[in-house]
Scaffold this motif. Sequence first.
Motif, short mmCIF file in Angstrom:
data_model
loop_
_atom_site.label_atom_id
_atom_site.label_comp_id
_atom_site.label_asym_id
_atom_site.label_seq_id
_atom_site.Cartn_x
_atom_site.Cartn_y
_atom_site.Cartn_z
N GLY A 1 33.54 -47.78 -35.26
CA GLY A 1 34.81 -47.49 -34.61
C GLY A 1 35.15 -48.56 -33.61
O GLY A 1 34.29 -49.30 -33.13
N TRP B 1 35.23 -38.91 -32.51
CA TRP B 1 34.58 -39.93 -33.33
C TRP B 1 33.68 -39.26 -34.37
O TRP B 1 32.94 -38.34 -34.06
N LEU C 1 30.23 -47.96 -31.89
CA LEU C 1 31.58 -47.95 -31.33
C LEU C 1 31.73 -49.23 -30.53
O LEU C 1 31.03 -49.44 -29.52
#
Length: 267
Positions: free
Chosen positions: A39, A113, A119
Amino acid sequence: MIDGVKHIVAVASGKGGVGKSTVTVNLALALSAQGYRVGVLDADIYGPSQAQMLGVKEGARPKPAGEKHFHPMQAHGIQAMSMAFLVNTREPMVWRGPMVVGAFQQLLTQTLWDNLDFLLIDMPPGTGDIQLTLSQRVPVSGAVIVTTPQDIALLDARKGIEMFRKVNVPVLGIVENMSLYQCEKCGHQAAIFGTGGGDRIAEEYDTQVLGRLPLALSIRELADAGHPSVVSEPESDISKTFGEIAKQVAEQVAGQSHDGPSISFSE
């Protein structure tokens, strides 16, 4: 730790204009290409750019989940969240520091998420409120510092490294961007911003240069068009460099885990 996230990596620079956001999106896509769930959080509240670089259409909004949460946007196989998904990006964000920090915390903690290995947080330039908030509120696995070989950029990169060390965030290494320009017509090479800067700062702070990227028109054009180099030209030398950087980042993060790596690494 943030729910749904195994490792957080900050991508930072001491100053703007060194290509930090472009490095972030290509690094994220390179990690994704190696089999990780990835992400990107665009923490530059005043000047978000990840929406355009990921090719998310202007005006696209994340789906809400209950009263306080929302699902990340999906683009090129990665999850993404940015202030650009929540406001009109054509209007300036005339906010004081506490409002910016609050918005950042909401983006970080109220996004659902989905089982991320990594991330990547595209940090705003400098060493201010958001950097401190991130390091104080969540465990950050490491930071990648983006700089150019230019002396003035290296001065600011030093500040970024010092900041992360003061808050006990490991510096995984340095990405030297715009390290060399090669003329597309004649092939002549020129070190426009100087040479050896990344090596000097890496030696000074006992870290490493993860990779060097050229000053290339294609990198800028593809990112602006929403199809970054790693997905548009996966076999190019530039994409291979991003792949090597991604591999080193993943290996270092796994090596720092006290209980051993929780994810498998592709060759």
